[in-house]
Design a protein around this motif. Structure first.
Motif, PDB file in Angstrom:
ATOM      1  N   THR A 154       0.837  -1.086   0.092  1.00  0.00           N
ATOM      2  CA  THR A 154       0.081  -0.033  -0.156  1.00  0.00           C
ATOM      3  C   THR A 154       1.131   1.295  -0.104  1.00  0.00           C
ATOM      4  OG1 THR A 154      -1.813   0.980   0.966  1.00  0.00           O
ATOM      5  CG2 THR A 154      -0.368   0.136   2.483  1.00  0.00           C
ATOM      6  N   THR A 155       0.335   2.222  -0.348  1.00  0.00           N
ATOM      7  CA  THR A 155       1.074   3.778  -0.598  1.00  0.00           C
ATOM      8  C   THR A 155       0.371   4.827  -0.129  1.00  0.00           C
ATOM      9  OG1 THR A 155       0.197   4.025  -2.816  1.00  0.00           O
ATOM     10  CG2 THR A 155       2.084   2.570  -2.714  1.00  0.00           C
ATOM     11  N   GLY A 156       1.162   5.868   0.156  1.00  0.00           N
ATOM     12  CA  GLY A 156       0.442   6.959   0.767  1.00  0.00           C
ATOM     13  C   GLY A 156       1.671   8.127   1.045  1.00  0.00           C
ATOM     14  N   ARG A 157       1.380   8.800   2.234  1.00  0.00           N
ATOM     15  CA  ARG A 157       2.405   9.967   2.405  1.00  0.00           C
ATOM     16  C   ARG A 157       2.987  10.175   3.748  1.00  0.00           C
ATOM     17  NH1 ARG A 157      -1.920  10.193  -0.663  1.00  0.00           N
ATOM     18  NH2 ARG A 157      -2.113  11.971  -2.071  1.00  0.00           N
ATOM     19  N   VAL A 158       3.774  10.964   3.852  1.00  0.00           N
ATOM     20  CA  VAL A 158       4.586  11.439   5.070  1.00  0.00           C
ATOM     21  C   VAL A 158       4.272  12.750   5.448  1.00  0.00           C
ATOM     22  CG1 VAL A 158       6.253   9.523   4.993  1.00  0.00           C
ATOM     23  CG2 VAL A 158       6.866  11.708   3.945  1.00  0.00           C
ATOM     24  N   VAL A 159       4.324  13.168   6.571  1.00  0.00           N
ATOM     25  CA  VAL A 159       4.055  14.429   6.970  1.00  0.00           C
ATOM     26  C   VAL A 159       4.724  15.689   6.230  1.00  0.00           C
ATOM     27  CG1 VAL A 159       5.257  14.667   9.165  1.00  0.00           C
ATOM     28  CG2 VAL A 159       3.335  16.154   8.817  1.00  0.00           C
ATOM     29  N   SER A 160       5.993  15.249   5.887  1.00  0.00           N
ATOM     30  CA  SER A 160       6.934  16.533   5.500  1.00  0.00           C
ATOM     31  C   SER A 160       7.093  16.628   4.051  1.00  0.00           C
ATOM     32  CB  SER A 160       8.243  16.392   5.969  1.00  0.00           C
ATOM     33  OG  SER A 160       8.687  14.889   5.750  1.00  0.00           O
ATOM     34  N   GLN A 161       6.436  15.584   3.314  1.00  0.00           N
ATOM     35  CA  GLN A 161       6.458  15.942   1.633  1.00  0.00           C
ATOM     36  C   GLN A 161       5.086  15.951   1.328  1.00  0.00           C
ATOM     37  OE1 GLN A 161       8.921  15.940  -0.555  1.00  0.00           O
ATOM     38  NE2 GLN A 161      10.160  16.328   1.281  1.00  0.00           N
ATOM     39  N   PRO A 168       1.794  -7.648   9.459  1.00  0.00           N
ATOM     40  CA  PRO A 168       2.687  -8.129   8.969  1.00  0.00           C
ATOM     41  C   PRO A 168       2.570  -8.736   7.493  1.00  0.00           C
ATOM     42  CG  PRO A 168       2.251  -8.851  11.119  1.00  0.00           C
ATOM     43  CD  PRO A 168       1.037  -7.952  10.797  1.00  0.00           C
ATOM     44  N   ASP A 169       1.649  -8.552   7.100  1.00  0.00           N
ATOM     45  CA  ASP A 169       1.331  -9.135   5.768  1.00  0.00           C
ATOM     46  C   ASP A 169       1.374  -8.027   4.747  1.00  0.00           C
ATOM     47  OD1 ASP A 169      -0.940  -7.899   6.339  1.00  0.00           O
ATOM     48  OD2 ASP A 169      -2.390  -9.773   5.950  1.00  0.00           O
ATOM     49  N   THR A 170       1.726  -6.743   5.188  1.00  0.00           N
ATOM     50  CA  THR A 170       1.495  -5.751   4.412  1.00  0.00           C
ATOM     51  C   THR A 170       2.732  -4.701   4.308  1.00  0.00           C
ATOM     52  OG1 THR A 170      -0.797  -5.480   4.717  1.00  0.00           O
ATOM     53  CG2 THR A 170       0.129  -3.451   4.133  1.00  0.00           C
ATOM     54  N   VAL A 171       3.295  -4.048   3.219  1.00  0.00           N
ATOM     55  CA  VAL A 171       4.258  -3.056   3.328  1.00  0.00           C
ATOM     56  C   VAL A 171       3.743  -1.577   2.578  1.00  0.00           C
ATOM     57  CG1 VAL A 171       6.050  -4.716   2.971  1.00  0.00           C
ATOM     58  CG2 VAL A 171       5.262  -3.820   1.171  1.00  0.00           C
ATOM     59  N   PHE A 172       4.350  -0.750   3.028  1.00  0.00           N
ATOM     60  CA  PHE A 172       3.901   0.716   2.744  1.00  0.00           C
ATOM     61  C   PHE A 172       4.964   1.399   2.188  1.00  0.00           C
ATOM     62  CE2 PHE A 172       3.786   5.091   3.934  1.00  0.00           C
ATOM     63  CZ  PHE A 172       2.551   5.653   3.600  1.00  0.00           C
ATOM     64  N   ILE A 173       4.811   2.201   1.186  1.00  0.00           N
ATOM     65  CA  ILE A 173       5.553   3.019   0.555  1.00  0.00           C
ATOM     66  C   ILE A 173       5.377   4.485   0.434  1.00  0.00           C
ATOM     67  CG2 ILE A 173       7.291   3.416  -1.445  1.00  0.00           C
ATOM     68  CD1 ILE A 173       7.199   0.370  -2.224  1.00  0.00           C
TER      69      ILE A 173
END
Ligand code: MGD
Ligand code: MGD
Ligand code: SF4
Ligand code: MO
Length: 728
Positions: free
Chosen positions: A613-620, A681-686
């Protein structure tokens, strides 16, 4: 007529009169340094649209001060807002038009760049037909520019293909709300969050992506409200949740239908509200019968007791607010998810009263206003349907053309890119969109861009997409033209012009009008100021769903924003929609909608066993064109990392900061690991704010929700392996 909400006694009054309110917007003399001015305006980034005062000297933005009187954020800002002023004089600003040569770009003057652009568009249309040219817009644009682009595409170019980057953002929510309520807007003022007894957050990283909303949730908790969060990742706000539902990506529909199952099984629904204000309940009640919590637990990974607890809290509280963002919407069943959540709010009578409701958290700065006035392929100004003959007649009259001269609905953003790839669309003019970073399956986008016979871009920085253009026209930052945006609450606010564009850069609206002139459509684009565009927009929206007729810049300044619909000068605006349970359908009823489960477009399998799954970080921010250039922000999170759980990491012999190769059915990239216990544990995030070899979107897929046409950014399948070292 809807009134501003009366605050509950125990709450801080965020709408009422403020004793220290200073004069409204405009230039103010700074006693400390007469050469400096403070301009009251709004942050250019996310949909919170925080009030901010930009400090200006010598026609340059040199800093900021908080604007404490602006009621929404009361002076508070997140890290991006604090640093936003650094864009203004950034050394990377594009200062001259650029044209592609065999040896790269060369600087040119406006006449050559605009003549060339207009000629190429004309030649291509003459050869392949009007619809061989497409226009991309964006929801960071002020509403005047969004309106102008829609008119430009339909009147100056006569193409049906115009769409915008909000297609990657708000359209599942918008489609869902239109099906349930006949309007695409968050129905509540944010003060309703503070007044709730239960706040249910699903698929929204409030702390990092809607930072000021955190404040409203804290105020609710101050009077004892319970917080429920459903997300595959334990995001910062989850640390304070009373109940956390760590669901498997893409299974929201099962969770939400199961919650309704429990509510009905236990007789917790609000029959009075259902009978008086809704239609379609019976079919929905029937559809949730198979979704008992035990079956749902197998699908979602959320324990049955937790599903039951969430359902009871949601239904038995006096006032529940449900908040959602892209976590449930970036799915090929995004609309279904939104409808299932609305069904819960309707079944429990949490609509149209203080402290209760369901609300989308708008993403982009002008994500709300930017979609109301005509840069969507299916809409005309006033959020009117382009298929509606009465709407076409109204808008044609305002534009001075015949209704049948307005083209029919065109393709949505990803469909435009697909048609470019297929050779059907030959030319693209893109303003405020960086598709090479933000669309799924980046290599496909890159191939498509290389096939264009003409590609023009209006931007203030050289985005990764602009590098593929034939002409790059240096446009303007938000603070370089006056106009309006609408914030997350549907509150229309005033963006002040603080400075002129630097060097030979020009206002976006001037550029578009100049192009229209060169296409021989001068008489339809006579504007000298953006205010003139706004006044036409008010007329064009008049009588529509999103009616701005009663809103003026001056009124916004006096009232700290006006919530649409606002059909006349003496109308107070509408901070809360559906007061008393009355929707915007002609019969006033809210609609239950049956939802149906289907698998993601890129399901996990033996070869690709891990959810990505994908999304965001606060600083970008978004594709990063702006925030990756701001030093203080880059330092906070310098590069994308792969978030994964220690158990998954151990299975693959991966330690924190190791290089990991992530492979999907389309492509692979190599990033450093960030081993955290806050993810399934079955998921990664970028996070997706980076380009090229660091781009999450090299991995994602182009499956769209069939109704909203949003890509499924939140659910892909991948496999991971420890890499030898850094990517070459
Ligand atoms: N810092 C920052 N703030 C931003 C932006 C930004 O780029 N940076 N962009 C703005 C914009 S345009 C937008 S659209 C918003 C987006 O705001 P959000 O939607 O809140 O942010 P995202 O990170 O895209 O995703 C939200 C959450 O969805 C979760 N999620 C992933 N898959 C699923 C799923 O299947 N189900 C559920 N329930 N949750 C899932 C993720 O773990 C994540 O915590 O933020 C706005 N604010
Ligand atoms: N994998 C993955 N992909 C995603 C998402 C995700 O969660 N995961 N989220 C999606 C979402 S919600 C969104 S909103 C999109 C956003 O994706 P994009 O819209 O492509 O992202 P932006 O960075 O806003 O790109 C806008 C460009 O416009 C420029 N710009 C900004 N303001 C102005 C202006 O006023 N005038 C002009 N002329 N140019 C301007 C910027 O410099 C930038 O180059 O990304 C989507 N893509
Ligand atoms: S990025 Fe959003 S939350 Fe942060 S200051 Fe700007 S508008 Fe406010
Ligand atoms: Mo977005």
């Amino acid at each position: 007529m809807a009134k501003l909400p009366a605050p509950l006694p125990q709450l801080i009054d965020i709408y009422g009169p403020h004793p220290q309110r200073t004069p409204p917007h405009g230039w103010q003399d700074e006693s400390r340094n007469p050469a400096e001015k403070l301009v009251k305006t709004h942050c250019c980034f996310c949909g919170q649209q925080c009030g901010i005062q930009l400090k200006v000297r010598d026609n340059q933005v040199i800093g900021f001060e908080p604007w404490e009187e602006f009621p929404f954020n009361q002076g508070k800002l997140c890290p991006k807002g604090v640093k936003r002023y650094l864009q203004s004089n950034h050394p990377d600003r594009l200062l001259d038009p650029l044209m592609r040569t065999d040896g790269g770009f060369r600087k040119t003057n406006w006449n050559e760049a605009l003549d060339f652009t207009a000629n190429r568009l004309r030649e291509i249309q003459a050869r392949y037909g009007k619809d061989s040219v497409a226009v991309f817009g964006g929801a960071s644009l002020i509403t005047e520019k969004a309106y102008l682009l829609g008119k430009f595409a339909r009147v100056a170019l006569g193409t049906r293909h115009i769409d915008y980057n909000g297609r990657l953002c708000m359209v599942s929510a918008g489609t869902g709300y239109k099906l349930a309520f006949n309007v695409d807007r968050s129905p509540i003022p944010w003060s309703d969050i503070a007044a709730a007894n239960v706040v249910f957050v699903i698929g929204a990283n409030i702390g990092e992506c809607a930072p000021i909303t955190t404040d409203y949730i804290w105020r609710a908790r101050d009077h004892g409200a319970k917080l429920i969060v459903a997300d595959p990742r334990m995001t910062p706000i989850t640390r304070n949740a009373d109940l956390y539902l760590p669901l498997r990506p893409g299974t929201d529909l099962v969770l939400l239908m199961s919650m309704l199952h429990v509510i009905l099984r236990e007789g917790l629904e609000d029959r009075g509200f259902i009978d008086a204000h809704t239609t379609g309940f019976g079919a929905v009640a029937e559809s949730v019968k198979p979704y008992d919590p035990r079956t749902a637990a197998d699908r979602t990974g959320v324990p049955p007791e937790a599903i039951e607890k969430a359902a009871r809290l949601f239904a038995t509280s006096e006032r529940t607010v449900a908040l959602h963002a892209r976590g449930i919407e970036h799915q090929s069943k995004g609309v279904e998810n939104v409808l299932a959540l609305i069904n819960l709010a309707l079944a429990t009578g949490n609509i149209g009263r203080e402290g209760a409701g369901v609300a989308m958290i708008t993403g982009q700065g002008n994500g709300q206003g930017g979609r109301e006035h005509g840069q969507k392929c299916d809409q005309l100004p006033g959020a009117r349907s382009i298929n509606d003959p009465a709407a076409r007649a109204h808008v044609a009259k305002v534009w001075g053309i015949q209704p049948d001269e307005i083209p029919q609905a065109g393709y949505s953003a990803q469909e435009i890119m697909n048609a470019i790839h297929a050779g059907e669309i030959k030319a693209l003019l893109s303003t405020c969109f960086n598709p090479l970073v933000s669309l799924p399956q980046a290599e496909f986008t890159r191939e498509a861009l290389s096939k264009l016979e003409f590609f023009g871009v209006i931007d203030f920085f050289m985005s990764e997409t602009a590098e593929h253009a034939d002409v790059v026209l240096p446009g303007s930052l938000q603070e370089e033209e006056e106009g309006v945006t609408a914030n997350v609450e549907g509150r229309v606010i005033h963006i002040q012009k603080a400075v002129d564009p630097p060097g030979n850069a020009r206002g976006d609206s001037e550029i578009i009008c100049d192009l229209a002139r060169r296409l021989g459509k001068e008489k339809y684009f006579p504007y000298r100021t953006t205010r003139e565009i706004f006044d036409e927009l008010r007329e064009a929206s008049r009588g529509g769903i999103s009616d701005y007729y009663g809103i003026t810049y001056e009124r916004i300044d006096r009232e700290y924003g006006v919530a649409w619909p606002c059909p006349s000068a003496d109308h107070p605006g509408t901070p809360r929609l559906f007061e008393g349970g009355v929707s915007m359908f002609p019969d006033g009823k809210c609609r239950f909608n049956v939802t149906e489960w289907r698998e993601s477009g890129d399901p996990v399998s033996t070869d690709f066993p891990v959810y990505l799954t994908t999304g965001r970080v606060v600083s970008q921010y978004l594709s990063g064109t702006q925030t990756r250039r701001i030093g203080g922000l880059v330092d906070i999170y310098p590069e994308p990392r792969l978030e994964l759980h220690p158990r998954l990491a151990a299975q693959h012999g991966i330690a924190d900061k190791d290089w990991v190769t992530i492979t999907s059915r389309r492509d692979e990239i190599t990033l450093r690991a960030m081993v955290v216990k806050t993810i399934r544990p079955d998921t990664v995030f970028i996070p997706y704010h980076w380009a090229n070899e660091q781009s999450a979107n090299k991995l994602t897929h182009r499956t769209l929700d069939p109704r909203s046409k949003i890509p499924e950014f939140k659910v892909s399948a991948c496999r991971i392996r420890k890499a030898e070292g850094a990517p070459r």
